[in-house]
Design an enzyme around this catalytic site. Structure first.
Site, PDB file in Angstrom:
ATOM      1  N   VAL A 121       0.833  -1.201   0.000  1.00 58.61           N
ATOM      2  CA  VAL A 121       0.000   0.000   0.000  1.00 58.61           C
ATOM      3  C   VAL A 121       0.868   1.251   0.000  1.00 58.61           C
ATOM      4  O   VAL A 121       0.580   2.225  -0.709  1.00 58.61           O
ATOM      5  CB  VAL A 121      -0.952   0.001   1.218  1.00 58.61           C
ATOM      6  CG1 VAL A 121      -1.585   1.377   1.418  1.00 58.61           C
ATOM      7  CG2 VAL A 121      -2.043  -1.056   1.037  1.00 58.61           C
ATOM      8  N   GLU A 122       1.937   1.231   0.792  1.00 61.94           N
ATOM      9  CA  GLU A 122       2.759   2.428   0.940  1.00 61.94           C
ATOM     10  C   GLU A 122       3.577   2.769  -0.306  1.00 61.94           C
ATOM     11  O   GLU A 122       3.607   3.927  -0.725  1.00 61.94           O
ATOM     12  CB  GLU A 122       3.696   2.266   2.144  1.00 61.94           C
ATOM     13  CG  GLU A 122       3.001   2.277   3.491  1.00 61.94           C
ATOM     14  CD  GLU A 122       2.452   3.649   3.854  1.00 61.94           C
ATOM     15  OE1 GLU A 122       2.828   4.648   3.220  1.00 61.94           O
ATOM     16  OE2 GLU A 122       1.634   3.719   4.787  1.00 61.94           O
ATOM     17  N   THR A 123       4.252   1.776  -0.877  1.00 64.63           N
ATOM     18  CA  THR A 123       5.198   2.086  -1.959  1.00 64.63           C
ATOM     19  C   THR A 123       5.185   1.083  -3.114  1.00 64.63           C
ATOM     20  O   THR A 123       6.151   1.011  -3.864  1.00 64.63           O
ATOM     21  CB  THR A 123       6.639   2.139  -1.410  1.00 64.63           C
ATOM     22  OG1 THR A 123       6.969   0.847  -0.858  1.00 64.63           O
ATOM     23  CG2 THR A 123       6.790   3.201  -0.342  1.00 64.63           C
ATOM     24  N   TYR A 308      -7.684   3.190   5.047  1.00 67.37           N
ATOM     25  CA  TYR A 308      -6.319   2.674   4.903  1.00 67.37           C
ATOM     26  C   TYR A 308      -6.210   1.308   5.569  1.00 67.37           C
ATOM     27  O   TYR A 308      -5.696   0.353   4.982  1.00 67.37           O
ATOM     28  CB  TYR A 308      -5.328   3.655   5.532  1.00 67.37           C
ATOM     29  CG  TYR A 308      -3.901   3.162   5.547  1.00 67.37           C
ATOM     30  CD1 TYR A 308      -3.032   3.480   4.512  1.00 67.37           C
ATOM     31  CD2 TYR A 308      -3.408   2.393   6.600  1.00 67.37           C
ATOM     32  CE1 TYR A 308      -1.719   3.032   4.519  1.00 67.37           C
ATOM     33  CE2 TYR A 308      -2.106   1.928   6.608  1.00 67.37           C
ATOM     34  CZ  TYR A 308      -1.260   2.253   5.573  1.00 67.37           C
ATOM     35  OH  TYR A 308       0.030   1.806   5.576  1.00 67.37           O
TER      36      TYR A 308
END
Length: 320
Positions: A121-123, A308
């Site tokens: 999800v982040e990168t 999220y």
């Protein structure tokens, strides 16, 4: 006329200089430098040298006011993170780093699927770590975005991190909000939770998957992840008694029994004495209601958005 042109040129040059001047000339520089020296023993001359080269970025100020969590509902938000490409790439990441993920799971009690989902999800598994110079983004937010004083703290921590890890502050890249590496750790989190996963004497969250994987696992463990416990489940609601508790808190402050008594019915058997919250999201087919258990709350410690947390959870379920 020539004199007027020269004067205008000098005036424009002066304006350009004012626009591009570093943050060492900001009215609050002395205050910042004094705090940095008191808290992290970094001398003012060093702080001045760094901030002299920091540039104000209007794009950062624009971006911070329109994060996806504020402008999208769950029906659209999920389309960003629950794509076939992200799911398949996650499976490849898990296979590539199988030994590291299993070791981290065993040591910290955090499922390898959750660790992978966070990084996904982040990168997008480390492939999209951000193109902003963190020196510029955090300086801009610290000095020119007073609505969020936390960035003042993060800029100080960023300089402390650079000193501790022997990094060049001008070379570090990250997100518009100053998050860095595979797991997008902000500087205070980097200082507190980053781990040297392969014992090479460094905590490199940009290029070392071992450090990144172990650091995410450590973060979750330190925030209370309960090994072997579920995250969330769909529930149905009846009546209106449940409405006051919908999205009331992120931390589970009621028991399942209390929530059940308000007209909420779990879809999976669960003990009445377990702590939980009632989560509402606007999905593709209308309202969705979920029972957020303690591990759901732990995911929101990484990012406060319920959407999220749900994206991380549902992405992780696709890896099982």
């Amino acid at each position: 006329m020539r004199i007027h042109r020269i004067a205008l040129t000098l005036s424009l040059l002066g304006l350009a200089s004012a626009v591009t001047a570093g943050y060492d000339t900001h009215p609050r520089f002395a205050e910042f430098a004094a705090e940095l020296q008191a808290e992290y023993k970094i001398p003012e001359a060093e702080t001045r040298a760094w901030l002299k080269n920091a540039e104000k970025m209007q794009s950062v100020l624009d971006a911070i006011q329109r994060p996806a969590e504020k402008v999208l509902e769950w029906d659209k938000y999920q389309d960003i993170f629950l794509t076939k490409k992200r799911i398949e790439s996650g499976k490849v990441f898990m296979e590539t780093h199988k030994a590291l993920l299993e070791k981290a799971e065993k040591e910290y009690g955090v499922p390898k699927e959750i660790i992978t989902a966070i990084i996904g999800v982040e990168t997008f598994y480390g492939t999209r770590q951000g193109t902003y110079r963190v020196l510029d983004s955090l300086s801009t937010l610290a000095f020119d975005y007073p609505d969020r004083p936390l960035f003042w703290r993060e800029l100080k921590a960023f300089f402390a991190l650079a000193e501790k890890e022997k990094l060049d502050p001008e070379a570090i890249k990250g997100s518009y909000a100053g998050a860095m590496g595979y797991g997008q750790f902000i500087p205070t989190s980097y200082l507190e939770y980053a781990v040297d996963g392969d014992n090479d004497g460094k905590r490199d969250l940009w290029a070392n998957p071992a450090d990144a994987i172990f650091s995410v696992a450590n973060y979750f463990s330190r925030h209370g992840w309960i090994s072997g416990e579920p995250v969330t489940q769909r529930v149905t609601v009846t009546g209106a008694a449940y409405e006051p508790i919908v999205n009331a808190t992120r931390k589970p402050e009621m028991t399942v029994g209390d929530i059940r008594a308000l007209g909420v019915t779990p879809s999976i058997k669960i003990a009445d004495d377990k702590p939980a919250t009632l989560v509402h999201l606007l999905g593709k087919e209308g309202p969705e209601y979920w029972l957020g258990e303690f591990n759901f709350y732990v995911i929101t410690r990484y990012n406060h958005s319920r959407m999220y947390a749900m994206a991380v959870y549902q992405l992780s379920e696709n890896f099982k």
